[in-house]
Design an enzyme around this catalytic site. Structure first.
Site, PDB file in Angstrom:
ATOM      1  N   HIS A  99      12.494  -2.607   4.835  1.00  0.00           N
ATOM      2  CA  HIS A  99      12.391  -4.019   5.189  1.00  0.00           C
ATOM      3  C   HIS A  99      13.740  -4.720   5.117  1.00  0.00           C
ATOM      4  O   HIS A  99      13.943  -5.733   5.792  1.00  0.00           O
ATOM      5  CB  HIS A  99      11.362  -4.707   4.294  1.00  0.00           C
ATOM      6  CG  HIS A  99       9.951  -4.383   4.677  1.00  0.00           C
ATOM      7  ND1 HIS A  99       8.937  -5.316   4.722  1.00  0.00           N
ATOM      8  CD2 HIS A  99       9.380  -3.209   5.062  1.00  0.00           C
ATOM      9  CE1 HIS A  99       7.811  -4.733   5.106  1.00  0.00           C
ATOM     10  NE2 HIS A  99       8.063  -3.456   5.302  1.00  0.00           N
ATOM     11  N   HIS A 267       5.308   6.547   6.773  1.00  0.00           N
ATOM     12  CA  HIS A 267       3.971   6.541   6.189  1.00  0.00           C
ATOM     13  C   HIS A 267       3.561   7.903   5.646  1.00  0.00           C
ATOM     14  O   HIS A 267       2.405   8.094   5.259  1.00  0.00           O
ATOM     15  CB  HIS A 267       2.961   6.054   7.232  1.00  0.00           C
ATOM     16  CG  HIS A 267       3.159   4.626   7.627  1.00  0.00           C
ATOM     17  ND1 HIS A 267       2.539   4.045   8.713  1.00  0.00           N
ATOM     18  CD2 HIS A 267       3.933   3.651   7.078  1.00  0.00           C
ATOM     19  CE1 HIS A 267       2.916   2.782   8.814  1.00  0.00           C
ATOM     20  NE2 HIS A 267       3.761   2.520   7.832  1.00  0.00           N
TER      21      HIS A 267
END
Length: 725
Positions: A99, A267
């Site tokens: 992020h 992920h």
């Protein structure tokens, strides 16, 4: 699509509203006022370091291996106040690094991990960054121990790398060398929305056509890093989501294969958190009470359990072993059918159909309990979209290829805004040159500079042509991601040689004269272009009655077409250049806003912007030799006439129907000059007028020339990172 194919994006290419108003103490009263503060936001007033502090020198003294070992050890040192999932902070640290880097967008190079900007608002309080405040506090012991030499920007990305390594991935490399900022980046336009997660329609011309997203934005909502994990506007539809994933990642400089690798590899480890009701979560850090001490998103139901943490509102792991790099993500996604369901927090997510309990991951806090895994709408897009599906099939057939592709894409994601490899530091810098690093070979420094200058002076080129060409070559530099600039002489290559702002016919004529000089003398074309600009500038200085030399440092190299990812350079094309008084076409933002945007990207102060524009006008370097703003009867000479005449009360100023202005003699009414708004703003804006008045004074004629030379040299050397050591 090959590994270097990044498609261009559509829509208006310039920043909307980022250079006006912004609700500052003065400008909030006059929302259309030009906000000059963005040119001074990271100056001495905000920087707490000593004036002689050299971050590159400090980084060289770091014990790189010790730093990495400490950060890797921290991954499994679970803290009672914020327990780690399965005793490992890897997923949290990867999310922090992701992020931090994922706010980068290719259109203007802003965002990204290169400055540690995630420490400040608005990024530190974006909904998508919920609970990353905890991740940074977990890293504080390492930051405290290694001090100034270990920037937050480096530490955050290093934490992501060490997380992956501790879970079994061989990373592609890592570079130290990022330097922290000390205040929010007020120059970054994140969108016009006034609420978090506002409907996506507010930033698209047509939501069914993702390419119509407003430039330079990349994320689909205000407050998200990339796409909505629940689907477009929170409505699950994996096929539709895939289209937005593709556009968003393209705007982050990623092609389809890199996008699939990052999604699947991101992920492969960790989990999403939404096991408690979102309504019970407190406010973000910037809105939190004093006693929270910078923490946000207070969670009364946390109860010291990792499984009760709250981030996106989606709940569950993607794989059976979330602390291990493996192929488990693909095993789940492609070997089970998936049905739409809701998380305990009420978020849309996908659950496997008929998965046995013994195939499910265990609870993040209680290994005796198995929990149902999940997929987001973006994950389902990897299965539903035919292009992503084909790529995933390739990954599944060759796990080593998947790991290598992900590692390279992760490296690109986390290093894209560091610029060329000359900025990389440490013992894990990859030896391989990557095309997205815009490589430039070392240039020759042993040629006779005086002899080259003499040949240029005898070439018959006008001073204005030489100055304009050097300027056009250098003005592409943007400090946001350290791309562009004169080094490499890419102005002679596609796509730059054909840009309208570079006046292709005039450019070809100039290069046709300068390139043979480079070949004859052993100098690079890049050096000769800059040196020619200096020769033209010295001629203009002498014609104006001064004798001031323009500094020059040889050593630029010449890039080749093979070294140039032409498609990724499309975003560097100037659609306006206030310094040469040119706008390609009418845009929603004013010429002066676009001037300010370019000046900020080039790293100029307001004073430098002012002196450069005034000098470029009187030397006759306007695009197409236009007369607007040439406030002098001595065109071609470097004088302060632009400012003298701009501030002369013998003249009055009158708008014309085509958006230009006439400057008339008050007594006779005769038209003396013409101008654009990019000229007259230096007389109308109170801050810029203060600078203009300095240069209009009788005692500052020589100061103007000296200041122009200093600012010019700064622009010409902006990308000379080889001069930093």
């Amino acid at each position: 699509m090959d590994g270097n194919d990044v498609k261009p994006t559509g829509g208006c290419p310039v920043m909307h509203g980022g250079n006006t108003g912004n609700d500052k103490p003065v400008t909030k009263w006059w929302p259309n006022a030009l906000n000059i503060d963005i040119l001074h936001q990271h100056g001495a007033r905000t920087n707490p370091m000593d004036a002689d502090y050299d971050h590159r020198e400090a980084v060289k003294a770091l014990d790189y291996d010790a730093v990495k070992a400490d950060v890797k050890a921290l991954m499994v040192e679970s803290q009672e106040w914020w327990p780690a999932d399965w005793g490992h902070y890897g997923g949290l640290m990867i999310r922090l690094a992701w992020h931090s880097a994922g706010s980068y967008r290719m259109q203007d190079g802003r965002g990204g991990a290169g400055s540690g900007n995630i420490r400040f608002a608005p990024l530190n309080s974006w909904p998508d960054n919920a609970s990353l405040d905890k991740a940074r506090r977990l890293l504080w012991p390492a930051k405290k121990k290694y001090g100034n030499a270990l920037s937050w920007a480096d530490l955050i990305i290093l934490a992501g790398n060490m997380a992956y390594e501790s879970m079994g991935l061989k990373t592609f490399g890592f570079s130290f060398g990022r330097e922290d900022i000390w205040a929010p980046e007020t120059d970054v336009y994140w969108g016009s929305e006034t609420e978090w997660l506002a409907p996506s329609e507010q930033r698209y011309g047509d939501l069914d056509n993702p390419s119509t997203m407003e430039n330079p934005l990349a994320a689909v909502h205000m407050g998200l890093i990339y796409v909505n994990p629940e689907g477009v506007n929170g409505q699950p539809d994996p096929a539709r989501t895939a289209l937005h994933v593709r556009e968003t990642f393209a705007r982050m400089a990623m092609n389809d294969e890199e996008t699939a690798a990052l999604t699947c590899g991101g992920h492969t480890v960790g989990k999403a958190h939404g096991g408690v009701a979102g309504d019970d979560i407190g406010v973000e850090p910037e809105a939190a009470a004093l006693e929270q001490q910078g923490f946000g998103w207070a969670n009364a139901d946390h109860q010291g359990k990792a499984a009760n943490a709250f981030t996106s509102g989606i709940e569950g792991a993607w794989t059976k072993e979330p602390t291990k790099w493996d192929m488990g993500y693909f095993d789940y996604l492609f070997n089970y059918d998936w049905e739409l369901t809701k998380s305990p927090a009420g978020a849309n997510q996908w659950a496997p159909v008929n998965m046995p309990d013994d195939q499910k991951p265990v609870d993040a806090s209680n290994p005796a309990v198995h929990k149902t895994p999940m997929m987001t709408d973006a994950d389902m897009a990897m299965k539903v979209d035919p292009i992503y599906n084909e790529i995933c099939q390739k990954f599944m057939a060759d796990p080593d290829y998947f790991a290598d592709t992900f590692a390279r894409a992760w490296f690109k994601l986390t290093h894209r805004d560091m610029g060329p490899k000359t900025n990389y530091m440490g013992n894990d810098v990859p030896a391989e040159d990557l095309i997205w690093q815009d490589p430039v070979p070392a240039g020759n420094t042993s040629y006779d500079v005086a002899a080259v200058k003499a040949k240029i002076a005898d070439s018959g080129l006008s001073a204005s042509d030489m100055i304009a060409t050097a300027w056009d070559s250098a003005r592409t530099y943007r400090g946001s991601d350290k791309r562009g600039g004169a080094n490499g002489a890419r102005i002679r290559l596609a796509p730059q040689k054909d840009w309208a702002g570079n006046e292709p016919q005039r450019l070809a004529k100039v290069l046709g004269i300068l390139e043979p000089i480079a070949a004859e003398t052993g100098a690079s074309v890049a050096d000769v272009i800059v040196l020619a600009g200096n020769v033209g500038l010295e001629q203009a200085i002498k014609a104006g009655g001064h004798d001031i030399a323009v500094p020059f440092t040889p050593g630029r190299g010449d890039a080749t077409d093979e070294m140039t990812d032409a498609a990724s350079f499309d975003v560097l094309e100037p659609f306006a250049d206030g310094f040469r008084n040119w706008v390609k076409k009418d845009y929603a933002v004013s010429a002066e806003e676009m001037l300010l945007d370019r000046a900020q990207l080039m790293g100029l102060t307001a004073a430098e912007m002012t002196v450069l524009l005034g000098g470029m006008r009187v030397m006759g370097t306007n695009h197409g030799d236009a007369d607007h703003g040439v406030f002098t009867d001595r065109k071609g000479q470097l004088t302060s006439d632009f400012f003298v005449n701009l501030t002369d009360m013998a003249y009055s100023w009158h708008p014309v129907s085509d958006g230009t202005y006439e400057i008339r003699d008050r007594k006779s009414g005769a038209i003396k000059f013409t101008a654009t708004s990019a000229d007259l703003v230096f007389g109308s804006n109170s801050i810029l007028r203060a600078y203009a008045e300095v240069y209009a004074q009788d005692d500052n004629a020589e100061k103007f020339v000296r200041d122009f030379v200093a600012a010019w040299t700064k622009v010409m050397n902006a990308d000379r990172f080889d001069l930093l050591d």
